[in-house]
Design an enzyme around this catalytic site. Structure first.
Site, PDB file in Angstrom:
ATOM      1  N   ARG A  13       0.808  -1.226   0.000  1.00 16.40           N
ATOM      2  CA  ARG A  13       0.000   0.000   0.000  1.00 16.40           C
ATOM      3  C   ARG A  13       0.841   1.277   0.000  1.00 16.40           C
ATOM      4  NH1 ARG A  13      -3.873  -1.032   4.834  1.00 16.40           N
ATOM      5  NH2 ARG A  13      -2.410  -2.720   5.278  1.00 16.40           N
ATOM      6  N   LYS A  20       8.901  -1.057   2.643  1.00 10.11           N
ATOM      7  CA  LYS A  20       8.173  -0.265   3.638  1.00 10.11           C
ATOM      8  C   LYS A  20       9.050   0.187   4.802  1.00 10.11           C
ATOM      9  CE  LYS A  20       4.725  -2.058   6.272  1.00 10.11           C
ATOM     10  NZ  LYS A  20       3.327  -2.286   6.713  1.00 10.11           N
ATOM     11  N   GLY A  76       2.738 -15.416   8.509  1.00  5.09           N
ATOM     12  CA  GLY A  76       2.166 -14.920   9.761  1.00  5.09           C
ATOM     13  C   GLY A  76       3.220 -14.473  10.745  1.00  5.09           C
ATOM     14  N   THR A  77       2.777 -13.724  11.756  1.00  6.30           N
ATOM     15  CA  THR A  77       3.714 -13.153  12.730  1.00  6.30           C
ATOM     16  C   THR A  77       4.412 -14.239  13.567  1.00  6.30           C
ATOM     17  OG1 THR A  77       1.809 -12.789  14.170  1.00  6.30           O
ATOM     18  CG2 THR A  77       2.615 -10.886  12.942  1.00  6.30           C
ATOM     19  N   LYS A 347      32.764  28.662  -0.101  1.00  8.57           N
ATOM     20  CA  LYS A 347      33.031  27.222  -0.112  1.00  8.57           C
ATOM     21  C   LYS A 347      34.449  26.942   0.354  1.00  8.57           C
ATOM     22  CE  LYS A 347      35.091  24.928  -2.973  1.00  8.57           C
ATOM     23  NZ  LYS A 347      35.769  24.295  -4.111  1.00  8.57           N
ATOM     24  N   ALA A 419      38.710  48.536  -7.713  1.00  9.81           N
ATOM     25  CA  ALA A 419      37.516  47.918  -8.287  1.00  9.81           C
ATOM     26  C   ALA A 419      37.768  47.514  -9.731  1.00  9.81           C
ATOM     27  CB  ALA A 419      36.341  48.877  -8.206  1.00  9.81           C
TER      28      ALA A 419
HETATM   29  C1  UD1 Z   1      -0.965  -8.139  14.052  1.00  7.65           C
HETATM   30  C2  UD1 Z   1      -1.524  -8.897  15.247  1.00  7.65           C
HETATM   31  C3  UD1 Z   1      -2.771  -8.168  15.784  1.00  7.65           C
HETATM   32  C4  UD1 Z   1      -2.407  -6.742  16.155  1.00  7.65           C
HETATM   33  C5  UD1 Z   1      -1.778  -6.037  14.943  1.00  7.65           C
HETATM   34  C6  UD1 Z   1      -1.262  -4.686  15.345  1.00  7.65           C
HETATM   35  C7  UD1 Z   1      -1.025 -11.239  14.834  1.00  7.65           C
HETATM   36  C8  UD1 Z   1      -1.539 -12.533  14.362  1.00  7.65           C
HETATM   37  N1  UD1 Z   1      -1.877 -10.228  14.830  1.00  7.65           N
HETATM   38  O1  UD1 Z   1      -1.956  -8.123  13.051  1.00  7.65           O
HETATM   39  O2  UD1 Z   1      -3.251  -8.831  16.935  1.00  7.65           O
HETATM   40  O3  UD1 Z   1      -3.553  -6.050  16.577  1.00  7.65           O
HETATM   41  O4  UD1 Z   1      -0.645  -6.804  14.448  1.00  7.65           O
HETATM   42  O5  UD1 Z   1      -0.897  -3.985  14.194  1.00  7.65           O
HETATM   43  O6  UD1 Z   1       0.120 -11.146  15.227  1.00  7.65           O
HETATM   44  N2  UD1 Z   1       5.005  -9.580   9.598  1.00  7.65           N
HETATM   45  C9  UD1 Z   1       6.067 -10.304   9.185  1.00  7.65           C
HETATM   46  N3  UD1 Z   1       5.853 -11.551   8.645  1.00  7.65           N
HETATM   47  C10 UD1 Z   1       4.607 -12.060   8.502  1.00  7.65           C
HETATM   48  C11 UD1 Z   1       3.514 -11.293   8.931  1.00  7.65           C
HETATM   49  C12 UD1 Z   1       3.741 -10.052   9.476  1.00  7.65           C
HETATM   50  O7  UD1 Z   1       7.210  -9.892   9.274  1.00  7.65           O
HETATM   51  O8  UD1 Z   1       4.495 -13.202   8.012  1.00  7.65           O
HETATM   52  C13 UD1 Z   1       5.233  -8.262  10.178  1.00  7.65           C
HETATM   53  C14 UD1 Z   1       4.715  -7.152   9.296  1.00  7.65           C
HETATM   54  O9  UD1 Z   1       5.750  -6.658   8.460  1.00  7.65           O
HETATM   55  C15 UD1 Z   1       4.307  -6.109  10.296  1.00  7.65           C
HETATM   56  C16 UD1 Z   1       3.904  -6.905  11.520  1.00  7.65           C
HETATM   57  O10 UD1 Z   1       4.504  -8.178  11.366  1.00  7.65           O
HETATM   58  O11 UD1 Z   1       5.396  -5.291  10.663  1.00  7.65           O
HETATM   59  C17 UD1 Z   1       2.407  -7.031  11.700  1.00  7.65           C
HETATM   60  O12 UD1 Z   1       1.841  -7.586  10.546  1.00  7.65           O
HETATM   61  P1  UD1 Z   1       0.423  -7.137  10.017  1.00  7.65           P
HETATM   62  O13 UD1 Z   1       0.040  -8.034   8.904  1.00  7.65           O
HETATM   63  O14 UD1 Z   1       0.432  -5.669   9.808  1.00  7.65           O
HETATM   64  O15 UD1 Z   1      -0.482  -7.359  11.279  1.00  7.65           O
HETATM   65  P2  UD1 Z   1      -1.594  -8.437  11.512  1.00  7.65           P
HETATM   66  O16 UD1 Z   1      -1.007  -9.799  11.390  1.00  7.65           O
HETATM   67  O17 UD1 Z   1      -2.753  -8.115  10.677  1.00  7.65           O
END
Ligand code: UD1
Ligand code: CA
Length: 453
Positions: A13, A20, A76-77, A347, A419
């Protein structure tokens, strides 16, 4: 304490070729802000989880103290944290931060670390009147945190909860390792949720504490340029507030940009529209006029800059008067009480006490003594097309207007240059030197008149 920074998100985005986490706040990559915060917490290790655009991210942060873990696919996180675990030692706690959440205050994280006491899970939560998109904090009737439910997995009732997960948390490493091994992706998004470890902690009898930041902006993430600009303004306002708390007068605290470090002695006054980059130091009573740009500059007490000056990599003495419209370029040092006026460019030159160049001059690669007067339109001719040469001007010299000093050349102390001179040989001290065609008058000369046909 060890820090894991999640920075694998693509940031589609942003609509930018720059990853980012490299998008700047106050001129520095967001990830740099997060790393700077982690360093202030005295962490023994900082591991950054990176993903697409990783080469660019790593190249932008060559710092030797960082460990890097690649997350090739964003599952996922929880999966992201798993990638960091081979770099993380088994003792103590891990603090999880986000590369796109740049403004968290050190004090807030310290409170969170203290709450974990090395053995609990400690979550940073905030109350969001409009919690859409965030994981909800689910508490038992007695108040203790039970779990975090992602919005897409939440029941209608759970969605009413306004206490949300910021994502920032502290976890004892040995527990974290065990819980990560048990994560599954059987949820609405098919992701390995880090947030699932909260219910696991509760099931294992590990306490979960929650703490709140002083301000919500500390936990805001950036997904697009609008949010980037919003956090930039918040960050700049914070800098402005701290300058004012330290006695700086800002004519309008919403119209200053500090992209680096600005150190000010008491009674500094800064007018609107100024930009400070790199390291800038301003002494007592320094006044900066409107719309000046200063980069890596040190200015001593009492000096005044009129509006629209541009100074870079220079050292300015006390009680100088500069501008408006002056340009001071790298390698310049001005001693005390030097005057530099409009449309003067200096300079790589040293100018001693009390000297003046008040109008339309170019002084490059020059050593200028004290109390020298450089007239309007004077130019040091320092470049022959291949090499640069220096000009030396002795104390009390007077360089008449529109003089060209063809370097290498020396003007002796107390010399006067008439001058319009093009000076190609050294001018002796104390004497008048001139080089210009002698003036003649043709007495009785008549202008031509139009011939009749
Ligand atoms: C996550 C949380 C949610 C919280 C929100 C706050 C989880 C499952 N959910 O949401 O509870 O309210 O953040 O903003 O943790 N990232 C990675 N690798 C991945 C996924 C994400 O590095 O596979 C990083 C992203 O770059 C970002 C951060 O983790 O910096 C959060 O990811 P994002 O997708 O924005 O958040 P959600 O998973 O939706
Ligand atoms: Ca997500």
């Amino acid at each position: 304490m060890q820090v894991i920074i999640l920075a694998a998100g693509q940031g589609k985005r942003m609509r930018s070729r720059l990853p980012k986490v490299l998008q700047p706040i106050a001129g520095q990559a967001m990830l740099r802000h997060v790393i700077a915060t982690a360093r202030k917490l005295q962490s023994s290790k900082i591991c950054v989880v990176y993903g697409h655009g990783g080469d660019q991210v790593r190249a932008a942060l060559p710092d030797a103290d960082l460990a890097w873990a690649e997350q090739a696919q964003q599952l996922g996180t929880g999966h992201a944290v798993q990638q960091a675990m081979p770099h993380i030692d088994d003792d103590g706690i891990a603090l999880i931060l986000y590369g796109d959440v740049p403004l968290t205050r050190v004090e807030t994280l310290q409170t969170l670390i203290e709450a974990s006491e090395g053995k609990r899970v400690a979550l940073l939560t905030v109350d969001m009147p409009e919690p859409k998109g965030y994981g909800r904090i689910i508490r038992a009737a007695a108040g203790s945190v039970q779990s975090i439910v992602e919005e897409k997995d939440a029941s209608a009732e759970q969605r009413l909860v306004t206490e949300v997960n910021t994502g920032i948390l502290c976890v004892p490493v040995t527990h974290l390792r065990r819980w990560l091994d048990r994560l599954s992706n059987h949820n609405a998004q098919g992701e390995y949720y880090l947030t699932d470890i909260i219910a696991m902690a509760v099931a294992d009898g590990v306490e979960v504490a929650a703490r709140q930041p002083a301000a919500v902006w500390e936990t805001l993430g950036v997904n697009n340029k609008l949010q980037l600009a919003e956090l930039e303004r918040i960050h700049q306002r914070n800098i402005a507030d701290s300058l004012m708390e330290n006695g700086v007068t800002l004519i309008d605290p919403s119209r200053i940009d500090v992209r680096g470090e600005l150190r000010c002695a008491p009674d500094v006054e800064i007018d609107v529209g100024c930009v400070f980059e790199g390291e800038v130091e301003l002494g007592n009573d320094v006044r900066i006029g409107a719309h000046c740009v200063l980069k890596n500059v040190k200015i001593a007490a009492g000096t005044r800059l009129a509006p629209f000056c541009h100074l870079e990599s220079a050292e300015i003495g006390a009680h100088c008067i500069i501008g408006p419209y002056a340009r001071i370029r790298p390698g310049t040092t001005l001693a005390d009480e030097v005057h530099v006026g409009n449309f003067v460019e200096i300079k790589n030159s040293a100018i001693a006490t009390g000297s003046k160049a008040n109008h339309l001059a170019y002084v490059g690669d020059a050593d200028v003594g004290s109390n020298v007067n450089i007239g309007a339109g004077v130019i040091t001719v320092n470049y022959d097309g291949a090499n640069k040469f220096r000009t030396t001007i002795g104390d009390n010299a007077f360089i008449g207007s529109d003089t060209q000093l063809v370097a290498p050349i020396t003007v002796g102390a107390g010399a006067t240059i008439a001058a319009g001179t093009t000076l190609t040989a050294n001018a002796p001290a104390g004497e008048l030197t001139m080089a210009r065609a002698r003036q003649t008058t043709v007495v009785g000369w008549k202008r031509p008149t139009k011939r009749s046909q």
